[in-house]
Design a protein around this motif. Sequence first.
Motif, PDB file in Angstrom:
ATOM      1  N   ASP A 284       5.434  28.606 -41.323  1.00 23.13           N
ATOM      2  CA  ASP A 284       5.517  30.070 -41.302  1.00 23.13           C
ATOM      3  C   ASP A 284       6.935  30.577 -41.439  1.00 23.13           C
ATOM      4  O   ASP A 284       7.231  31.720 -41.116  1.00 23.13           O
ATOM      5  CB  ASP A 284       4.909  30.621 -40.004  1.00 23.13           C
ATOM      6  N   SER A 290       4.397  37.259 -45.979  1.00 27.25           N
ATOM      7  CA  SER A 290       4.607  38.621 -45.486  1.00 27.25           C
ATOM      8  C   SER A 290       5.336  39.505 -46.492  1.00 27.25           C
ATOM      9  O   SER A 290       5.189  40.729 -46.477  1.00 27.25           O
ATOM     10  CB  SER A 290       5.397  38.580 -44.176  1.00 27.25           C
ATOM     11  N   SER A 291       6.140  38.894 -47.362  1.00 31.64           N
ATOM     12  CA  SER A 291       6.963  39.681 -48.284  1.00 31.64           C
ATOM     13  C   SER A 291       6.376  39.791 -49.682  1.00 31.64           C
ATOM     14  O   SER A 291       6.785  40.656 -50.453  1.00 31.64           O
ATOM     15  CB  SER A 291       8.372  39.076 -48.374  1.00 31.64           C
ATOM     16  N   LYS A 407      -0.065  37.448 -52.918  1.00 31.36           N
ATOM     17  CA  LYS A 407      -0.406  36.909 -51.600  1.00 31.36           C
ATOM     18  C   LYS A 407      -1.066  35.540 -51.703  1.00 31.36           C
ATOM     19  O   LYS A 407      -0.789  34.644 -50.911  1.00 31.36           O
ATOM     20  CB  LYS A 407      -1.348  37.879 -50.877  1.00 31.36           C
TER      21      LYS A 407
END
Length: 560
Positions: A284, A290-291, A407
């Motif tokens: 992670d 997340s970006s 994603k």
Amino acid sequence: MGETNQPPPPPVAVPPPMMPMQPMMAPAVGAGAIHPPHEQFHHLAYCVHSNPSWVQVAALAFLHYLVMLGSTVMLASIIVPAMGGNAGDKARVIQSFLFMSGINTLLQTLIGTRLPTIMNASFAFVVPVLSIAREMDPNDFTNNHQRLQRFLHTMRTTQGALIVASILNMILGFSTIWGAYAKKFSPVIMTPVVCVVGLGLFELGFPQVGKCVEIGLPMLILAVIVQQYVPRYFSHIHERITYLFERYSLLLCIGIVWAFAAILTAAGAYNHVSPKTQQHCRTDKSFLMSSAPWIKIPYPFQWGTPIFTAGHSFGMMGAVLVGAFESTGAHFATARLAGATPPPGHVLSRSVGLQGIGMFLEGIFGAPAGSSVSVENIGLLGLTKVGSRRVIQISTGFMIFFSIFGKFGAFFASIPLPIFAAIYCILFGIVAAVGVSFMQFANKNSMRNIYIIGLSLFLGISVPQYFNEYTSSAGRGPARTNAGWFNDIINSVFASGPTVALIVASVLDNTLEARGYDSDRGLSWFMPFLRRHKGYSDPRNDEFYSFPIRVHDFVPSRFL
């Protein structure tokens, strides 16, 4: 005087007659048999134009996508922070790399070499890109807005340099200069070049595994056991075990070790270690999930209008030229592992020209590095024993899909890099061993050949090592003249192992007792494939390298 009795002289020892030398007899088959040279590997399940079922094609295509993804993430992790980018910029750069890899791979497999090669972002462009990035001192950009401006300026300058420099490969390719150079090749040249194509990337192997050995080493051991030992010792259980484990075991191993890394991360095993260890071991820490945007299509000039400067454009030409050298050696390795004949000169020439067009498009679409043949995917052809062109063409669908749906692509890009590095230890080794196989077509007992191969191989590893070590310690390459563009060319060319090996081997093999030694050099085997003249050209070349449609009526034959 009377006669004196003297003892008789001692008898002279007569040596026994020499026995005539008996001719060496070839050992019986099965008891150390001598293996004659073979133009093709006999254990390939599918060659260039033969295809497995669509289900197998899809699974293998996805595996090829995963394998090339690792080096893409590694390259982005090097250049984006140096350019001033953050995790979001890194995610967009990876998307651009994947999108252009899909486009360029389709171009090469359709109208380029037609070999099952994946075109991927090349590490040869690290030198000129970092040279552009160093022009703006990062200490002068403290807040996020200034950092973004620095990143965009560096990216736009890189785009402009790549667009201009790509013209070099177009000229070399479409003018058939590269094809004329390729006709000077021999097995003596290709042996060290293909070896260094694999060995020259050793820094992406175990040095990266060692950065998180508790993940990388189990991956390496598990891949060897599952992919090699299980098919050989458990094939009696079911007839399909052999090909299932030989072709798809890497997918299983990646899933197992990735899950193991996720368990270690969730259990807190890396909560109190150094930030570098967390970056390499945790699942992670890449911040890509997340970006990365959910949906984003790379488009022309997405970073802004390119900035064109003469100095950076000339400096970028060194990396562009290296891409042509490295891809040439990689094409010969691909042909061996895909069951094709060695690529003819005109095929290599049009490939280099098309590679220039691909780099031109990469500059337009905002990829900060040009492309060359992905070496790890060549090794995967040999590991799976499937050299089908269709598999590679379908893999471009995965590249383009995951470049648009960010994603989903970021999910797989978050696989810890030591897992990819463990796979590369195997795949790069296979490519290096393919280089050794070219020696079977030349005289292995010729000291001339041994000298050329040995010197080219050693310099192809040693010279780049010197340039890389110097760069690591001094922050820039050994060439440090007042002309920055000249420094970038020298530092790029001599930091590439295949480029050094190809230059040295080509000069030596074509100048050192070149005439009258065609048989020793292996030219009697090589020439029918490299030349197109009547009486020379091998008819199988058309089988592997001809276009899927008839274009001879529209394009002059010398360009095909």
